[in-house]
Design a protein around this motif. Structure first.
Motif, PDB file in Angstrom:
ATOM      1  N   PHE A 142       0.833  -1.203   0.000  1.00 38.81           N
ATOM      2  CA  PHE A 142       0.000   0.000   0.000  1.00 38.81           C
ATOM      3  C   PHE A 142       0.871   1.257   0.000  1.00 38.81           C
ATOM      4  O   PHE A 142       0.497   2.277  -0.603  1.00 38.81           O
ATOM      5  N   ARG A 145       1.864   1.867  -3.519  1.00 35.57           N
ATOM      6  CA  ARG A 145       0.713   2.328  -4.318  1.00 35.57           C
ATOM      7  C   ARG A 145       0.438   3.807  -4.081  1.00 35.57           C
ATOM      8  O   ARG A 145       0.287   4.589  -5.034  1.00 35.57           O
ATOM      9  N   TYR A 146       0.378   4.212  -2.798  1.00 33.70           N
ATOM     10  CA  TYR A 146      -0.004   5.592  -2.507  1.00 33.70           C
ATOM     11  C   TYR A 146       1.156   6.564  -2.680  1.00 33.70           C
ATOM     12  O   TYR A 146       0.922   7.756  -2.929  1.00 33.70           O
ATOM     13  N   ASN A 147       2.377   6.091  -2.584  1.00 31.48           N
ATOM     14  CA  ASN A 147       3.503   6.936  -2.986  1.00 31.48           C
ATOM     15  C   ASN A 147       3.377   7.313  -4.456  1.00 31.48           C
ATOM     16  O   ASN A 147       3.609   8.466  -4.845  1.00 31.48           O
ATOM     17  N   GLN A 149       0.593   7.285  -6.308  1.00 31.21           N
ATOM     18  CA  GLN A 149      -0.582   8.127  -6.537  1.00 31.21           C
ATOM     19  C   GLN A 149      -0.355   9.565  -6.102  1.00 31.21           C
ATOM     20  O   GLN A 149      -0.801  10.506  -6.764  1.00 31.21           O
ATOM     21  N   GLN A 150       0.337   9.740  -4.972  1.00 28.53           N
ATOM     22  CA  GLN A 150       0.506  11.069  -4.388  1.00 28.53           C
ATOM     23  C   GLN A 150       1.841  11.717  -4.776  1.00 28.53           C
ATOM     24  O   GLN A 150       2.154  12.801  -4.285  1.00 28.53           O
ATOM     25  N   GLU A 177      -5.059  -0.339   4.942  1.00 26.84           N
ATOM     26  CA  GLU A 177      -4.890   0.462   3.722  1.00 26.84           C
ATOM     27  C   GLU A 177      -5.204   1.928   3.989  1.00 26.84           C
ATOM     28  O   GLU A 177      -4.474   2.824   3.548  1.00 26.84           O
ATOM     29  N   ASN A 178      -6.295   2.190   4.703  1.00 26.42           N
ATOM     30  CA  ASN A 178      -6.669   3.576   4.981  1.00 26.42           C
ATOM     31  C   ASN A 178      -5.601   4.300   5.784  1.00 26.42           C
ATOM     32  O   ASN A 178      -5.313   5.482   5.550  1.00 26.42           O
ATOM     33  N   GLU A 181      -2.592   5.103   3.534  1.00 31.37           N
ATOM     34  CA  GLU A 181      -2.901   6.242   2.665  1.00 31.37           C
ATOM     35  C   GLU A 181      -2.859   7.550   3.450  1.00 31.37           C
ATOM     36  O   GLU A 181      -2.319   8.563   2.981  1.00 31.37           O
ATOM     37  N   ARG A 182      -3.422   7.533   4.668  1.00 29.65           N
ATOM     38  CA  ARG A 182      -3.416   8.736   5.502  1.00 29.65           C
ATOM     39  C   ARG A 182      -1.997   9.167   5.833  1.00 29.65           C
ATOM     40  O   ARG A 182      -1.663  10.352   5.807  1.00 29.65           O
ATOM     41  N   VAL A 184       0.745   8.604   4.098  1.00 27.40           N
ATOM     42  CA  VAL A 184       1.407   9.142   2.906  1.00 27.40           C
ATOM     43  C   VAL A 184       0.920  10.561   2.613  1.00 27.40           C
ATOM     44  O   VAL A 184       1.716  11.457   2.298  1.00 27.40           O
ATOM     45  N   VAL A 185      -0.379  10.776   2.745  1.00 25.21           N
ATOM     46  CA  VAL A 185      -0.948  12.088   2.421  1.00 25.21           C
ATOM     47  C   VAL A 185      -0.555  13.139   3.459  1.00 25.21           C
ATOM     48  O   VAL A 185      -0.218  14.281   3.109  1.00 25.21           O
TER      49      VAL A 185
END
Length: 282
Positions: A142, A145-147, A149-150, A177-178, A181-182, A184-185
């Protein structure tokens, strides 16, 4: 590996569609069979012929539809709404549910005959807290993935992964997963350590496994070695009263956490979670 691998794979969520529409979705309908049916439409069974139909959340299907589904599985034919013609269907059924169908059968919410039709090859997915090593693999997946995306390049330190591994994850993979993502953001740096993990997990403990209606059907079975010591149910909230017993068993096991976990009737991950929550040095 089956001969159906190149054939259609069709999915439908039985809980997301109202019962009166679900029948038409599954079996299809003829033109004019009900208000709004302006054209003939094939159902999911017909679309999946030769391949696989995945019925997600089948435990939420109504009794009437359960009876009709049973007939399809027995006769291998469907009738579109508004038609008496029988259409042969050769479909492999895969079904999934977050409920315990055994219990639903006992309470009359799920048909026994349909249950046995479906229960050919059961696959039990254990909760994340019982899957040693999966948290690290999923967390890194994850993170990548989010690296992407962001457009970030966030990395975990070793102790950050240990903190994630020690957590009990009442929300399973979606919760993990959540959180990734949090992180990374929201992270201000490209390196996430245990302090940030502790902070974000501290907000997650507002919901505990004890607050959930059930443990997702996973039953705790103590190992033979737990007869000599107090055993701990992993789906229960960690209590301060466990601290002394865990320290005692760790001392008896010469610090071997795998052995200590076995004696306590826990998985290694569940022991690490308790060490983290009870602030036991390890």
């Amino acid at each position: 590996a089956s001969a159906r691998r190149d054939k259609p794979f069709v999915c439908i969520n039985c809980a997301a569609i109202p019962p009166n529409l679900l029948e038409a979705e599954l079996f299809g309908h003829e033109k004019g069979s009900f208000s709004g049916a302006s054209a003939m439409r094939k159902g999911k069974f017909e679309v999946a012929v030769g391949g696989t139909l995945f019925l997600d959340e089948i435990g939420d299907m109504t009794h009437d539809l359960q009876a009709k589904l049973l007939r399809v599985l027995q006769e291998k034919v469907v009738q579109r709404l508004g038609s008496n013609a029988e259409i042969p269907v050769d479909v492999r059924i895969i079904s999934a549910t977050n409920r315990q169908l055994n219990d639903a059968v006992k309470t009359g919410e799920f048909r026994l005959d349909l249950f046995y039709r479906l229960n050919v090859l059961p696959i039990h997915l254990p909760p994340l807290r019982e899957r040693d090593g999966d948290v690290d693999l999923l967390a890194l997946y994850f993170l990548a993935r989010y690296n992407q995306q962001q457009h970030r390049n966030v990395l975990f330190t070793g102790d950050a992964l240990q903190r994630l591994e020690a957590y009990d994850w009442p929300g399973n993979v979606r919760q993990l997963e959540n959180i990734i993502e949090r992180l990374v953001v929201m992270s201000d740096t490209d390196s996430i350590g245990h302090e940030e993990i502790d902070r974000i997990l501290g907000t997650e403990t507002v919901i505990t496994l004890d607050d959930l209606e059930s443990d997702g059907g996973n039953r705790y079975v103590a190992s033979p070695e737990t007869t000599a010591v107090q055993s701990f149910k992993p789906h229960k909230r960690v209590s301060a009263g466990e601290r002394a017993r865990i320290i005692e068993v760790l001392r008896e096991s010469d610090g071997n956490k795998t052995l200590a976990a076995r004696r306590l009737g826990l998985s290694t991950r569940q022991l690490y979670y308790r060490l983290f929550k009870l602030n036991i040095e390890h």
